[in-house]
Design a protein around this motif. Structure first.
Motif, short mmCIF file in Angstrom:
data_model
loop_
_atom_site.label_atom_id
_atom_site.label_comp_id
_atom_site.label_asym_id
_atom_site.label_seq_id
_atom_site.Cartn_x
_atom_site.Cartn_y
_atom_site.Cartn_z
N SER A 134 0.80 -1.23 0.00
CA SER A 134 0.00 0.00 0.00
C SER A 134 0.83 1.27 0.00
CB SER A 134 -0.92 0.02 1.23
OG SER A 134 -1.94 -0.94 1.13
N TYR A 135 2.06 1.23 0.52
CA TYR A 135 2.80 2.47 0.79
C TYR A 135 4.17 2.49 0.13
CZ TYR A 135 -0.83 3.27 4.22
OH TYR A 135 -2.05 3.47 4.83
N ARG A 162 5.56 -1.18 -0.61
CA ARG A 162 5.80 -1.55 -2.00
C ARG A 162 7.28 -1.87 -2.20
NH1 ARG A 162 2.48 3.76 -4.21
NH2 ARG A 162 0.41 3.02 -3.55
N PRO A 163 7.61 -2.67 -3.21
CA PRO A 163 9.03 -2.85 -3.54
C PRO A 163 9.70 -1.50 -3.80
CG PRO A 163 7.69 -4.45 -4.71
CD PRO A 163 6.73 -3.50 -4.04
N GLY A 164 10.85 -1.28 -3.20
CA GLY A 164 11.55 -0.01 -3.31
C GLY A 164 11.14 1.02 -2.30
N ASP A 191 17.43 -10.91 1.85
CA ASP A 191 16.51 -11.00 0.71
C ASP A 191 15.31 -10.06 0.77
OD1 ASP A 191 15.15 -12.20 2.77
OD2 ASP A 191 14.89 -14.14 1.77
N GLN A 192 15.19 -9.23 1.83
CA GLN A 192 13.99 -8.41 1.95
C GLN A 192 14.25 -6.91 1.99
OE1 GLN A 192 10.68 -9.85 4.45
NE2 GLN A 192 12.03 -11.52 5.07
N PHE A 222 16.35 2.14 5.26
CA PHE A 222 16.56 1.06 4.29
C PHE A 222 15.40 1.05 3.29
CE2 PHE A 222 14.41 -0.76 8.01
CZ PHE A 222 13.32 -1.42 7.46
N GLU A 223 15.57 0.26 2.24
CA GLU A 223 14.53 0.12 1.23
C GLU A 223 14.08 -1.33 1.16
OE1 GLU A 223 16.34 1.50 -2.37
OE2 GLU A 223 17.14 3.27 -1.36
N LYS A 224 12.82 -1.52 0.87
CA LYS A 224 12.32 -2.87 0.66
C LYS A 224 12.82 -3.37 -0.70
CE LYS A 224 8.11 -5.63 0.23
NZ LYS A 224 6.64 -5.66 0.35
N SER A 225 13.36 -4.57 -0.71
CA SER A 225 13.91 -5.14 -1.94
C SER A 225 12.79 -5.43 -2.95
CB SER A 225 14.65 -6.42 -1.64
OG SER A 225 15.73 -6.19 -0.74
#
Length: 225
Positions: A134-135, A162-164, A191-192, A222-225
Motif C-alpha cells: 500500500s505504501y 511496496r518494492p523499493g 533478501d527483503q 533502508f529500502e524494501k527489496s
C-alpha cells in the motif's frame, strides 16, 4: 490482573500518584494494554506537557532522514501518536500521509492537525489492516522505544510496503542490540531489504533535563527489496 497492578513502575509514576503519565511510565510499558491505558490518559497533554517541555527532537530527525533518503508518499506514519512526525513530514512536502497507532485517543489528537489522509487504529504486534504493497514510505518515530515492541513487528511493515519503499524507523539505542533489532535487520538484508544505514541521533535537545536527556536513537534507513 489489572495492567497497573502488574507494573509497579506504572503504578508509581501514573495511577497511584494521580499525575499525568510521564516518560518514566512510558519507558516501563510491557504490554499493548499498558500502552493503550497510558496513551489514552496522555493524549491531550502530550505535545505541550511532554514534547515541548522535554525538548523532544526525535520526530524531527526521523522525518528529515526519511526525506534526505529520497522518501516519498504515500507514507504510513507508524505509531503516529499526536502527529508530531507527520507534521514535520507535511511541512517538508511529503504526502499523502496516513497515521496508525494503538491509541484511539492519540489518533484523535493527530487528526485534529489536518495533516493525515486517514487514521488506522491498530496494534502493530497483530499487523496493520491495509492491503499488501500500500505504501511507498514507512516512517516511525518513538515507537520502537519501549520493551513491549521488538523486531517481530518488522514483517508486518514490510508486507504493506511496496518494492523499493523507503523506511525510516527510529530505534532506541538501548534496545537495538538487547531486543534483537541488529540480528533481525541483518537477516532481512539477505533478501527483503537493502541499503541499510543507521545514523545515530539524540532523542532530546539541549533544553532537556532529567535522567533521559542524553538518550540516543538509531534511525534505520533502508529500502524494501
Amino acid at each position: 490482573m489489572d495492567a497497573l497492578d502488574s507494573n509497579p513502575l506504572l503504578r508509581l509514576h501514573w495511577g497511584m500518584s494521580n499525575k499525568t503519565p510521564d516518560l518514566h511510565a512510558a519507558y516501563a510499558l510491557k504490554t499493548s494494554e499498558d500502552s493503550k491505558r497510558l496513551y489514552a490518559e496522555w493524549a491531550g497533554d502530550y505535545d505541550e506537557g511532554f514534547a515541548a517541555l522535554e525538548d523532544y527532537q526525535l520526530h524531527i530527525h526521523t522525518a528529515r532522514a526519511f526525506v534526505s533518503a529520497g522518501g516519498q508518499g504515500p507514507v504510513l506514519d507508524v505509531g503516529a501518536g499526536t502527529g508530531l512526525c507527520g507534521a514535520v513530514l507535511a511541512g517538508l512536502g511529503v504526502g499523502p500521509i496516513d497515521a496508525t497507532d494503538i491509541s484511539a485517543e492519540m489518533l484523535d489528537e493527530a487528526m485534529r492537525k489536518d495533516i493525515y489522509r486517514d487514521a488506522i487504529e491498530a496494534d502493530l504486534n497483530h499487523g496493520i489492516p491495509v492491503p499488501r504493497d500500500s505504501y511507498s514510505g514507512i516512517v516511525s518515530s518513538g515507537t520502537f522505544t519501549h520493551g513491549h515492541l521488538g523486531p517481530e513487528a518488522l514483517p508486518a511493515l514490510l508486507r504493506i510496503a511496496r518494492p523499493g519503499a523507503q523506511f525510516a524507523l527510529s530505534i532506541n539505542a538501548r534496545h537495538y542490540e538487547a531486543l534483537g533489532f541488529a540480528d533481525a535487520l541483518q537477516q532481512l538484508q539477505k533478501d527483503q531489504i537493502e541499503n541499510l544505514v543507521l545514523p545515530t541521533v539524540r532523542i532530546y535537545g539541549d533544553l532537556a533535563a532529567g535522567p533521559n536527556k542524553d538518550d540516543l536513537a538509531l534511525i534505520a534507513l533502508f529500502e524494501k527489496s
